[in-house]
Design an enzyme around this catalytic site. Sequence first.
Site, mmCIF file in Angstrom:
data_model
loop_
_atom_site.group_PDB
_atom_site.id
_atom_site.type_symbol
_atom_site.label_atom_id
_atom_site.label_comp_id
_atom_site.label_asym_id
_atom_site.label_seq_id
_atom_site.Cartn_x
_atom_site.Cartn_y
_atom_site.Cartn_z
ATOM 1 N N LYS A 227 0.855 -1.190 0.000
ATOM 2 C CA LYS A 227 0.000 0.000 0.000
ATOM 3 C C LYS A 227 0.892 1.241 0.000
ATOM 4 O O LYS A 227 1.679 1.455 0.917
ATOM 5 C CB LYS A 227 -0.916 -0.005 1.233
ATOM 6 C CG LYS A 227 -1.686 1.310 1.442
ATOM 7 C CD LYS A 227 -2.694 1.215 2.595
ATOM 8 C CE LYS A 227 -3.267 2.582 2.957
ATOM 9 N NZ LYS A 227 -4.213 2.539 4.095
ATOM 10 N N ASP A 232 -2.540 10.129 3.889
ATOM 11 C CA ASP A 232 -3.952 9.774 4.008
ATOM 12 C C ASP A 232 -4.667 10.826 4.859
ATOM 13 O O ASP A 232 -4.634 10.773 6.084
ATOM 14 C CB ASP A 232 -4.074 8.378 4.642
ATOM 15 C CG ASP A 232 -5.523 7.898 4.729
ATOM 16 O OD1 ASP A 232 -6.410 8.573 4.156
ATOM 17 O OD2 ASP A 232 -5.762 6.843 5.351
ATOM 18 N N LYS A 239 -10.000 12.907 8.295
ATOM 19 C CA LYS A 239 -9.558 12.429 9.603
ATOM 20 C C LYS A 239 -9.424 13.614 10.557
ATOM 21 O O LYS A 239 -9.022 14.698 10.142
ATOM 22 C CB LYS A 239 -8.161 11.800 9.481
ATOM 23 C CG LYS A 239 -8.114 10.405 8.894
ATOM 24 C CD LYS A 239 -6.681 9.880 8.877
ATOM 25 C CE LYS A 239 -6.549 8.558 8.170
ATOM 26 N NZ LYS A 239 -7.203 7.428 8.847
ATOM 27 N N ASP A 250 1.483 6.200 5.753
ATOM 28 C CA ASP A 250 0.487 5.318 5.135
ATOM 29 C C ASP A 250 1.011 4.639 3.856
ATOM 30 O O ASP A 250 0.300 3.872 3.226
ATOM 31 C CB ASP A 250 -0.820 6.077 4.869
ATOM 32 C CG ASP A 250 -2.037 5.178 5.046
ATOM 33 O OD1 ASP A 250 -1.916 4.142 5.728
ATOM 34 O OD2 ASP A 250 -3.101 5.509 4.478
ATOM 35 N N ARG A 313 -7.721 -0.310 0.758
ATOM 36 C CA ARG A 313 -8.252 -1.548 0.172
ATOM 37 C C ARG A 313 -8.655 -1.344 -1.277
ATOM 38 O O ARG A 313 -8.655 -2.288 -2.070
ATOM 39 C CB ARG A 313 -9.417 -2.066 1.026
ATOM 40 C CG ARG A 313 -10.565 -1.111 1.127
ATOM 41 C CD ARG A 313 -11.527 -1.450 2.260
ATOM 42 N NE ARG A 313 -11.002 -1.056 3.575
ATOM 43 C CZ ARG A 313 -11.629 -1.264 4.724
ATOM 44 N NH1 ARG A 313 -12.782 -1.900 4.742
ATOM 45 N NH2 ARG A 313 -11.095 -0.861 5.868
HETATM 46 N N1 BES Z 1 -4.434 4.302 6.901
HETATM 47 C C1 BES Z 1 -5.605 4.021 7.625
HETATM 48 C C2 BES Z 1 -5.409 2.927 8.662
HETATM 49 C C3 BES Z 1 -4.536 3.224 9.824
HETATM 50 C C4 BES Z 1 -4.903 4.155 10.762
HETATM 51 C C5 BES Z 1 -3.390 2.499 9.986
HETATM 52 C C6 BES Z 1 -4.102 4.373 11.844
HETATM 53 C C7 BES Z 1 -2.592 2.703 11.066
HETATM 54 C C8 BES Z 1 -2.948 3.661 11.999
HETATM 55 C C9 BES Z 1 -6.722 3.550 6.706
HETATM 56 O O1 BES Z 1 -6.722 4.083 5.437
HETATM 57 C C10 BES Z 1 -8.001 3.947 7.372
HETATM 58 O O2 BES Z 1 -8.195 5.113 7.539
HETATM 59 N N2 BES Z 1 -8.787 2.966 7.770
HETATM 60 C C11 BES Z 1 -9.990 3.203 8.453
HETATM 61 C C12 BES Z 1 -11.046 2.334 7.839
HETATM 62 C C13 BES Z 1 -12.443 2.688 8.232
HETATM 63 C C14 BES Z 1 -12.858 4.017 7.608
HETATM 64 C C15 BES Z 1 -13.366 1.592 7.772
HETATM 65 C C16 BES Z 1 -9.785 2.815 9.915
HETATM 66 O O3 BES Z 1 -9.060 1.853 10.200
HETATM 67 O O4 BES Z 1 -10.315 3.506 10.771
HETATM 68 ZN ZN ZN Z 2 -4.834 4.658 4.687
HETATM 69 ZN ZN ZN Z 3 -7.719 5.962 5.269
#
Ligand code: BES
Ligand code: ZN
Ligand code: ZN
Length: 461
Positions: A227, A232, A239, A250, A313
């Site tokens: 990835k 992000d 966020k 990320d 994803r």
């Molecule tokens: N990059 C993030 C996941 C992440 C967050 C990894 C903090 C490590 C630390 C990912 O793109 C994301 O934001 N995922 C969301 C998914 C949700 C919106 C379904 C998450 O994990 O909150």
């Molecule tokens: Zn992400």
């Molecule tokens: Zn994200």
Amino acid sequence: MGHFKFTSRQKHSIPVTVLQITDYFNWFDQQAEHHQNWLTSSGFQAAPGSTAQLADEKGRVQRLILILPRSDDEWPVQSLPFSLAENGCYELDLDSRDPQYFRTALSWGMTAYCFDRYKKATRKPADLQVEDDALREALTIALEAIQLTRDLVNTPAEDLSPEGLERCWRSLAEQHHAECHVIEGEALIAERFPAIYAVGRASEVAPRLLELNWGDLQHPKLTLVGKGVCFDTGGLDLKPPGPMRNMKKDMGGAAHVMGLAQMIMRSGLPVRLKVLVPAVENSIGSRAYRPGDVINTRRGLTVEIGNTDAEGRLVLADALSYACEESPELIIDFATLTGAARIALGADLPAVFCNSDREFEALYRASQSVYDPLWRMPLHAGYRSMLASNIADLSNIGNSSFAGSITAALFLNEFVDKEIPWIHIDVFAWNERSLPSRPKGGEAFALRAVFEYIKKRFPRN
Ligand code: BES
Ligand code: ZN
Ligand code: ZN
């Protein structure tokens, strides 16, 4: 100052006695009286991780002692390279075949890491000499992969945009005479990577798919996918400040597969290696993809966007579909995919999902043998229905706040051919605070475990 390197035979080195705590008193009894007196009168406490320097009659350091931690889950070297004399050179007083040799030396090298791109290091770490050429080469391969992964994660998004990542990619490929192929911007549409394009299209710097090919065409095909979300923001589902603060990391999955590819190529493993990284920024802008949009994917499945922050994803879906098209023998992806994986296992244990028990068991054995931990999570088919959408084949988020890392893995699973063994590793890529051998900031997880597994999985004839 550059990176720490193990020293070959050249200088006078001070021996380091590496002891299990249970052997300490035996060892103590065999020491010269003035050393015993020094240890006792200086109040030295033999505890896991403790160290002491012993001097000769003239007061010059003659030997260092280091007591190992109780568990193999902990690294032996804490701050030594930065607390010993700057010009000192040390050498482990251990049989080079003893597994503690590799582990302790690597731990030294990991501690000696310093990200000095924007701030000068205050001092240089003390040297560690490794005389055995083969061992020094193996240590160097592991350490340089960790350094590369950490550097890439630590570099801010301003200096590591999809374009910056492409530059690092090309330089990695060049160093190993690998072939490099990049599909950028609108070309992603023409070449059928619609999900990568949709996520990255709002960014000033165009999204792209980075591809690297290396090795003999006759060898078994191994494909790595990482990835590469260079930043992000969460997209329109923005966020909050806390969770956004470290999102330069990320692209941690990309950093891991680049480190791993470097290990594989430097070791000349008998594989036909393909590495794929969708490199994008998940940005906000008038061209940003929106919640409620339905996007297409390379595989032809339509996806309704439940949340623009579940972008990883989506880009991986297209990369994984593409990976499957040439039916490789094995696919491994690394991704900083979910916060939920951290809730489940914490920062230090990568969550591993695998569609083959046999492959996972081999990976787990390798992980144990090189002290590089990971933990399996289930691709529980019963949760697949959480990804249902009213108007598309799939939603990009689960309809529940539970099992977030599993639903993310199940989403990816939809884009992988069932008969191709696939390993998905959800990593944190970051140390929140400094721990022994793990300085605060970007970090590589499960890299040596996966490398060891690949080495055994694709043996030389
Ligand atoms: N990059 C993030 C996941 C992440 C967050 C990894 C903090 C490590 C630390 C990912 O793109 C994301 O934001 N995922 C969301 C998914 C949700 C919106 C379904 C998450 O994990 O909150
Ligand atoms: Zn992400
Ligand atoms: Zn994200």
